[in-house]
Design an enzyme around this catalytic site. Structure first.
Site, mmCIF file in Angstrom:
data_model
loop_
_atom_site.group_PDB
_atom_site.id
_atom_site.type_symbol
_atom_site.label_atom_id
_atom_site.label_comp_id
_atom_site.label_asym_id
_atom_site.label_seq_id
_atom_site.Cartn_x
_atom_site.Cartn_y
_atom_site.Cartn_z
ATOM 1 N N ASN A 97 0.827 -1.203 0.000
ATOM 2 C CA ASN A 97 0.000 0.000 0.000
ATOM 3 C C ASN A 97 0.862 1.254 0.000
ATOM 4 O O ASN A 97 1.961 1.270 0.549
ATOM 5 C CB ASN A 97 -0.933 0.012 1.213
ATOM 6 C CG ASN A 97 -1.920 -1.136 1.166
ATOM 7 O OD1 ASN A 97 -2.083 -1.760 0.127
ATOM 8 N ND2 ASN A 97 -2.563 -1.424 2.281
ATOM 9 N N ASP A 151 -0.586 4.148 1.026
ATOM 10 C CA ASP A 151 -1.423 5.103 1.759
ATOM 11 C C ASP A 151 -0.856 5.563 3.102
ATOM 12 O O ASP A 151 -1.387 6.504 3.706
ATOM 13 C CB ASP A 151 -2.845 4.541 1.946
ATOM 14 C CG ASP A 151 -2.877 3.193 2.672
ATOM 15 O OD1 ASP A 151 -1.975 2.921 3.491
ATOM 16 O OD2 ASP A 151 -3.817 2.410 2.419
ATOM 17 N N HIS A 200 5.912 -0.382 -2.618
ATOM 18 C CA HIS A 200 5.435 0.342 -3.801
ATOM 19 C C HIS A 200 5.479 1.862 -3.627
ATOM 20 O O HIS A 200 4.772 2.585 -4.326
ATOM 21 C CB HIS A 200 4.008 -0.121 -4.158
ATOM 22 C CG HIS A 200 3.943 -1.550 -4.635
ATOM 23 N ND1 HIS A 200 2.783 -2.273 -4.726
ATOM 24 C CD2 HIS A 200 4.939 -2.388 -5.051
ATOM 25 C CE1 HIS A 200 3.057 -3.495 -5.181
ATOM 26 N NE2 HIS A 200 4.352 -3.585 -5.377
ATOM 27 N N CYS A 227 15.107 17.074 -12.576
ATOM 28 C CA CYS A 227 16.316 17.169 -11.739
ATOM 29 C C CYS A 227 16.451 15.999 -10.769
ATOM 30 O O CYS A 227 17.451 15.879 -10.074
ATOM 31 C CB CYS A 227 16.351 18.500 -10.978
ATOM 32 S SG CYS A 227 15.179 18.588 -9.603
HETATM 33 P P1 NAD Z 1 -5.972 -5.882 -4.823
HETATM 34 O O1 NAD Z 1 -6.959 -4.798 -5.036
HETATM 35 O O2 NAD Z 1 -5.443 -6.616 -5.977
HETATM 36 O O3 NAD Z 1 -6.634 -6.993 -3.883
HETATM 37 C C1 NAD Z 1 -7.320 -6.656 -2.723
HETATM 38 C C2 NAD Z 1 -7.518 -7.906 -1.908
HETATM 39 O O4 NAD Z 1 -8.104 -7.521 -0.663
HETATM 40 C C3 NAD Z 1 -8.458 -8.947 -2.519
HETATM 41 O O5 NAD Z 1 -7.873 -10.227 -2.408
HETATM 42 C C4 NAD Z 1 -9.724 -8.859 -1.665
HETATM 43 O O6 NAD Z 1 -10.375 -10.100 -1.518
HETATM 44 C C5 NAD Z 1 -9.155 -8.396 -0.343
HETATM 45 N N1 NAD Z 1 -10.081 -7.642 0.502
HETATM 46 C C6 NAD Z 1 -11.117 -6.840 0.130
HETATM 47 N N2 NAD Z 1 -11.697 -6.297 1.206
HETATM 48 C C7 NAD Z 1 -11.006 -6.756 2.282
HETATM 49 C C8 NAD Z 1 -11.122 -6.547 3.686
HETATM 50 N N3 NAD Z 1 -12.057 -5.754 4.227
HETATM 51 N N4 NAD Z 1 -10.249 -7.183 4.497
HETATM 52 C C9 NAD Z 1 -9.283 -7.997 3.986
HETATM 53 N N5 NAD Z 1 -9.130 -8.230 2.675
HETATM 54 C C10 NAD Z 1 -9.984 -7.605 1.833
HETATM 55 O O7 NAD Z 1 -4.835 -5.270 -3.913
HETATM 56 P P2 NAD Z 1 -3.327 -5.701 -3.761
HETATM 57 O O8 NAD Z 1 -3.172 -7.157 -3.680
HETATM 58 O O9 NAD Z 1 -2.735 -4.830 -2.705
HETATM 59 O O10 NAD Z 1 -2.808 -5.233 -5.193
HETATM 60 C C11 NAD Z 1 -1.641 -4.792 -5.326
HETATM 61 C C12 NAD Z 1 -1.615 -3.318 -5.813
HETATM 62 O O11 NAD Z 1 -2.721 -2.485 -5.435
HETATM 63 C C13 NAD Z 1 -0.453 -2.687 -5.191
HETATM 64 O O12 NAD Z 1 0.370 -2.229 -6.191
HETATM 65 C C14 NAD Z 1 -0.968 -1.520 -4.364
HETATM 66 O O13 NAD Z 1 -0.012 -0.499 -4.387
HETATM 67 C C15 NAD Z 1 -2.206 -1.180 -5.048
HETATM 68 N N6 NAD Z 1 -3.243 -0.452 -4.276
HETATM 69 C C16 NAD Z 1 -2.970 0.168 -3.077
HETATM 70 C C17 NAD Z 1 -3.978 0.836 -2.370
HETATM 71 C C18 NAD Z 1 -3.654 1.529 -1.046
HETATM 72 O O14 NAD Z 1 -2.565 2.050 -0.856
HETATM 73 N N7 NAD Z 1 -4.591 1.513 -0.091
HETATM 74 C C19 NAD Z 1 -5.262 0.860 -2.889
HETATM 75 C C20 NAD Z 1 -5.509 0.231 -4.128
HETATM 76 C C21 NAD Z 1 -4.482 -0.430 -4.786
HETATM 77 ZN ZN ZN Z 2 13.167 19.349 -10.418
#
Ligand code: NAD
Ligand code: ZN
Length: 229
Positions: free
Chosen positions: A87, A89, A104, A115
């Site tokens: 994440n 965030d 990430h 720069c």
């Molecule tokens: P993904 O969206 O691919 O998968 C999300 C997973 O979370 C799914 O398997 C789903 O079943 C599960 N899920 C949904 N609700 C849930 C809950 N309440 N509790 C537990 N699990 C739950 O996300 P990922 O696997 O992190 O994908 C990777 C990419 O997504 C990364 O590159 C990441 O940077 C990016 N991403 C990050 C954010 C963030 O920073 N919050 C948000 C969206 C995507």
């Molecule tokens: Zn610059």
């Protein structure tokens, strides 16, 4: 006990931050997968920045949830606990976790394409889109890892070293489809770690787990505390 925790977008879902692959993951008519690439940024930096500006506001307004807080508590209890997060965030840190590896990048950091300077930019909404470098006026981009880009070397090395030494490897809220992060649970397993997964859905990791907790992160983390005790 050495513990590594791999987290994905699912751990922040209960904070109101949409996941990528969930049904709420879309923004307008665009697919995030088409926006989180260097090619998309080259094509249309304004559009990509509008999407990031929207996400930055969403994240700024969000709060860490129970799952983030439980992990921060566990770090105080088990001194050898590291979080490896996909994440961007920053909610783990806001919940009080200190040992966080950001695979990430972070949505609050920008880097200049002219720069090369990197700095924190926390204004939301941004005054100007796309924003300009405060050092040279060049175009800046979010310092996050996009599809097709390599992961930061230091973060990757650290996450492998935590993974190979972990006795317990916990996977929370990741669809396990983005490599190399998705490989880490398998590396841990091959080194003899117990694998615990928390996810309401089945993932490619599920068949390899020792314990699969099929719940949302907050509920699953409460069950996890009891298992670790
Ligand atoms: P993904 O969206 O691919 O998968 C999300 C997973 O979370 C799914 O398997 C789903 O079943 C599960 N899920 C949904 N609700 C849930 C809950 N309440 N509790 C537990 N699990 C739950 O996300 P990922 O696997 O992190 O994908 C990777 C990419 O997504 C990364 O590159 C990441 O940077 C990016 N991403 C990050 C954010 C963030 O920073 N919050 C948000 C969206 C995507
Ligand atoms: Zn610059």
């Amino acid at each position: 006990m050495k513990i590594a925790v791999l987290t994905g977008a699912g751990i922040s879902a209960e904070s109101g931050i949409p996941t990528f692959r969930g049904k709420d993951g879309l923004w307008n008519k665009y697919d995030p997968m088409d926006l989180a690439t260097p090619e998309a940024f080259q094509r249309n930096p304004k559009l990509v920045w509008q999407w990031y500006d929207w996400r930055r506001k969403l994240i700024a307004d969000a709060k860490p949830n129970k799952a983030h807080f439980i992990l921060a508590d566990l770090e105080r209890k088990y001194k050898d606990l590291w979080i490896i997060t996909q994440n961007i965030d920053g909610l783990h840190q806001r919940a009080g976790s200190l040992k966080v590896i950001e695979l990430h990048g972070n949505i609050w950091t920008v880097k200049c394409l002219e720069c090369g300077v990197r700095y924190r930019e926390e204004k939301t909404p941004l005054k100007e889109i796309p924003p300009r470098c405060r050092n040279c006026g060049g175009l800046v981009r979010p310092a996050v890892v996009w599809f097709g880009e390599p992961l930061p070397k230091e973060a990757l090395e650290k996450s492998y070293s935590c993974t190979v030494s972990a006795e317990v490897f916990i996977v929370v809220g990741t669809s396990a489809q983005v490599y190399p992060a998705a490989e880490l649970p398998f590396v841990a397993k091959s080194r003899g770690a117990k694998i615990i997964e928390i996810n309401p859905e089945e993932t490619p990791i599920t068949p390899y787990t020792d314990i699969s907790i099929r719940d949302r992160a907050s509920v699953g983390m409460e069950k996890l505390i009891k298992i670790l005790d």
